[in-house]
Enzyme design. Structure first.
Site, PDB file in Angstrom:
ATOM      1  N   ARG A   1       0.896  -1.035  -0.048  1.00 30.14           N
ATOM      2  CA  ARG A   1      -0.094  -0.190  -0.053  1.00 30.14           C
ATOM      3  C   ARG A   1       0.804   1.316  -0.277  1.00 30.14           C
ATOM      4  O   ARG A   1       0.338   2.508  -0.442  1.00 30.14           O
ATOM      5  CB  ARG A   1      -0.829   0.111   1.197  1.00 30.14           C
ATOM      6  CG  ARG A   1      -2.026   1.263   1.199  1.00 30.14           C
ATOM      7  CD  ARG A   1      -3.321   1.012   2.036  1.00 30.14           C
ATOM      8  NE  ARG A   1      -2.987   0.117   3.241  1.00 30.14           N
ATOM      9  CZ  ARG A   1      -2.608   0.820   4.341  1.00 30.14           C
ATOM     10  NH1 ARG A   1      -2.120   1.996   4.510  1.00 30.14           N
ATOM     11  NH2 ARG A   1      -2.408   0.024   5.389  1.00 30.14           N
TER      12      ARG A   1
ATOM     13  N   TYR B   1     -17.426  14.605 -15.109  1.00 31.33           N
ATOM     14  CA  TYR B   1     -17.999  13.134 -15.069  1.00 31.33           C
ATOM     15  C   TYR B   1     -18.871  13.038 -13.717  1.00 31.33           C
ATOM     16  O   TYR B   1     -18.512  13.911 -12.811  1.00 31.33           O
ATOM     17  CB  TYR B   1     -16.736  12.366 -14.938  1.00 31.33           C
ATOM     18  CG  TYR B   1     -17.148  10.810 -14.422  1.00 31.33           C
ATOM     19  CD1 TYR B   1     -17.928   9.905 -15.158  1.00 31.33           C
ATOM     20  CD2 TYR B   1     -16.465  10.207 -13.386  1.00 31.33           C
ATOM     21  CE1 TYR B   1     -18.234   9.077 -14.741  1.00 31.33           C
ATOM     22  CE2 TYR B   1     -16.842   8.981 -13.140  1.00 31.33           C
ATOM     23  CZ  TYR B   1     -17.852   8.159 -13.716  1.00 31.33           C
ATOM     24  OH  TYR B   1     -18.140   7.130 -13.370  1.00 31.33           O
TER      25      TYR B   1
ATOM     26  N   ASP C   1      -8.341  17.077 -15.179  1.00 34.18           N
ATOM     27  CA  ASP C   1      -8.522  15.711 -15.352  1.00 34.18           C
ATOM     28  C   ASP C   1      -8.348  15.417 -16.952  1.00 34.18           C
ATOM     29  O   ASP C   1      -8.976  15.869 -17.791  1.00 34.18           O
ATOM     30  CB  ASP C   1     -10.104  15.310 -15.073  1.00 34.18           C
ATOM     31  CG  ASP C   1     -10.364  13.757 -15.354  1.00 34.18           C
ATOM     32  OD1 ASP C   1      -9.801  13.087 -16.416  1.00 34.18           O
ATOM     33  OD2 ASP C   1     -11.406  13.423 -14.541  1.00 34.18           O
TER      34      ASP C   1
ATOM     35  N   LYS D   1      -9.428   3.987 -18.927  1.00 30.43           N
ATOM     36  CA  LYS D   1      -9.769   4.551 -20.360  1.00 30.43           C
ATOM     37  C   LYS D   1      -8.615   4.312 -21.500  1.00 30.43           C
ATOM     38  O   LYS D   1      -8.364   3.220 -21.626  1.00 30.43           O
ATOM     39  CB  LYS D   1     -10.440   5.990 -20.339  1.00 30.43           C
ATOM     40  CG  LYS D   1     -11.425   6.343 -19.228  1.00 30.43           C
ATOM     41  CD  LYS D   1     -12.684   5.452 -19.359  1.00 30.43           C
ATOM     42  CE  LYS D   1     -13.515   5.363 -18.277  1.00 30.43           C
ATOM     43  NZ  LYS D   1     -13.506   6.332 -17.270  1.00 30.43           N
TER      44      LYS D   1
HETATM   45  N1  LCS Z   1     -12.547  11.210 -14.763  1.00 26.24           N
HETATM   46  C1  LCS Z   1     -13.137  11.093 -15.849  1.00 26.24           C
HETATM   47  C2  LCS Z   1     -13.396  12.223 -16.906  1.00 26.24           C
HETATM   48  C3  LCS Z   1     -14.104   9.911 -16.194  1.00 26.24           C
HETATM   49  O1  LCS Z   1     -14.653   9.943 -17.326  1.00 26.24           O
HETATM   50  C4  LCS Z   1     -14.082   9.043 -15.121  1.00 26.24           C
HETATM   51  C5  LCS Z   1     -14.756   7.859 -15.383  1.00 26.24           C
HETATM   52  C6  LCS Z   1     -13.466   9.066 -14.028  1.00 26.24           C
HETATM   53  C7  LCS Z   1     -12.780  10.386 -13.855  1.00 26.24           C
HETATM   54  C8  LCS Z   1     -13.440   8.092 -12.959  1.00 26.24           C
HETATM   55  O2  LCS Z   1     -12.829   7.133 -13.318  1.00 26.24           O
HETATM   56  P1  LCS Z   1     -12.804   5.709 -12.863  1.00 26.24           P
HETATM   57  O3  LCS Z   1     -12.828   5.475 -11.405  1.00 26.24           O
HETATM   58  O4  LCS Z   1     -14.059   5.198 -13.341  1.00 26.24           O
HETATM   59  O5  LCS Z   1     -11.680   4.878 -13.291  1.00 26.24           O
HETATM   60  N2  LCS Z   1     -15.854   7.819 -16.347  1.00 26.24           N
HETATM   61  C9  LCS Z   1     -16.792   6.974 -17.039  1.00 26.24           C
HETATM   62  C10 LCS Z   1     -17.591   7.245 -17.926  1.00 26.24           C
HETATM   63  O6  LCS Z   1     -17.545   8.126 -18.747  1.00 26.24           O
HETATM   64  N3  LCS Z   1     -18.063   6.147 -18.034  1.00 26.24           N
HETATM   65  O7  LCS Z   1     -18.070   5.190 -17.303  1.00 26.24           O
HETATM   66  C11 LCS Z   1     -17.009   5.522 -16.490  1.00 26.24           C
END
Ligand code: LCS
Length: 394
Positions: free
Chosen positions: A59, A112, A184, A209
């Site tokens: 961790r 998001y 972001d 992504k």
């Molecule tokens: N920031 C952005 C711009 C995102 O699109 C997402 C997830 C996150 C942070 C969070 O990331 P995660 O914890 O899911 O890795 N976006 C998603 C979306 O547009 N569709 O499903 C998840």
């Protein structure tokens, strides 16, 4: 962290790893261990006191994860990187590290859904206020800043409206007030946009992504100044515990190797689909930063290499028509997430952004007719023929 080696396309493959240190293993090994043994009690004491380098407990650090952290730091041109178990773990660790009760955050108008959810929770629990603004002019941004503003938080391109924010402009105003700018960078990745080079302070990714790129891992990353990233590592990452697993870090290292190749194809395909969408009679608006006619095209040219792989568009019709479009697709997958080899299509108002109250969604430009398309790596002709036949039926 080692110095950047060659071009971006070389760095994604080699940076942060030397096979000589790992018995010649071409691919970084997965250190699947929770803990590390100490030779002596005194060595354990020195490691905990920070007097001796070395691993303690996964961790707090892991060799496979460290390679990933060093690589992303170089790719974003930052001092230090940190990996997390999800994009949201990265967002929350960074935001909690930068704020305290009663603080104020200025945020891009649109982001998001779960980040919006996190900010709403922080408001309820800690009386932290957030203003969502367009960030189109310096005057608008200056007017939003208060004495208790602790962070400027920007998504660009914004999920799901694909609007852009001029990062250099934001960084200039932020510097006047000594406020950190967190960006972001999920939709662009460092291949298309590097916010730290534009004067911003911290970059965050949902590595789930494009960085992973294959729809098989949930992960997050953050990059910034060494002092800040060290603070997050020993506080909000270590103590809230949103760490990445060594195997997931390895998957991201693998994904990163093909990032430029994949993103070029995502962009090529997206550009073709935009041209086709423009001519379809059931399309009302298209939002793609790489399109010359997009109002944000000048910002795209200024700070991005290309427009990326996500297109949002509004159809003529209502929510039922939008759902009908999704239901009529043959091979294209209805799914949230983005940046995968597979083309993914979703309805933000009822899926990724459903948590945002309808009125606020409206202000952010997330209508019931809005569709988000993550253009995959398939032949663009197949993507278009599926989309076209579904659009013809709504
Ligand atoms: N920031 C952005 C711009 C995102 O699109 C997402 C997830 C996150 C942070 C969070 O990331 P995660 O914890 O899911 O890795 N976006 C998603 C979306 O547009 N569709 O499903 C998840």
């Amino acid at each position: 962290m080692s110095k950047k080696r060659g071009h971006f396309e070389t760095a994604v493959i080699h940076e942060g790893y030397d096979s000589k240190n790992m018995l010649g293993s071409l691919t970084p090994p997965i250190f699947q261990t929770s803990t590390y043994t100490f030779e002596t009690a005194e060595q354990g004491e020195r490691r905990f006191a920070g007097e001796e380098d070395g691993y303690i407990y996964s961790r707090l650090g892991n060799p496979t994860v460290r390679i990933l952290e060093d690589r992303i730091a170089v790719l974003e041109n930052g001092e230090k990187g940190l990996a997390f178990g999800s994009g949201m773990a990265a967002v929350s660790a960074v935001l909690v590290a930068l704020t305290k009760a009663n603080d104020h955050i200025v945020c891009s108008s649109g982001l998001y859904g779960c980040t919006f959810g996190l900010l709403s929770m922080m408001k309820e629990k800690y009386n932290m206020k957030t203003d969502y603004i367009d960030m189109k002019t310096k005057a608008e941004l200056r007017a939003a800043i208060r004495p208790e503003t602790a962070v400027i938080y920007v998504e660009t391109p914004i999920n799901p409206t694909m609007r852009l924010v001029d990062l250099e402009m934001v960084a200039e105003v932020a510097k006047e007030h000594d406020i950190p700018v967190v960006v972001d960078n999920t939709f662009s990745t460092p291949y298309l946009q590097r916010p730290l080079e534009l004067g911003c302070d911290v970059v965050i990714h949902s590595a789930t992504k494009y960085i992973g790129g294959h729809g098989d891992v949930i992960a997050g990353l953050a990059v910034g100044k060494q002092s800040f990233i060290d603070l997050v590592a020993r506080t909000t990452l270590k103590d809230m515990g949103g760490v990445i697993s060594p195997f997931d870090a390895w998957l991201l290292l693998r994904g990163l190797k093909t990032l430029p190749v994949r993103l070029d194809r995502h962009c090529d395909n997206a550009e073709k689909i935009v041209e086709k969408l423009k001519k379809h009679h059931n399309i009302a608006h298209i939002y793609y930063p790489g399109d010359k006619h997009n109002p944000d095209f000048a910002i795209m040219e200024k700070q991005m290499k290309r427009g990326g792989g996500v297109i949002s568009f509004e159809i003529k019709g209502d929510k039922k028509c939008a759902q009908k479009l999704l239901n009529r697709l043959a091979f294209m997958k209805i799914a949230v997430s983005l940046g995968d080899a597979e083309t993914l299509i979703e309805h933000p108002a009822t899926m990724t952004h459903a948590v945002i109250p309808a009125e606020t969604r409206g202000e952010m430009g997330i209508s019931d007719q809005l569709i988000r398309l993550s253009v995959g790596l398939e032949a663009w002709q197949d993507i278009w023929s599926d989309l076209e036949q579904a659009l013809n039926q709504i």
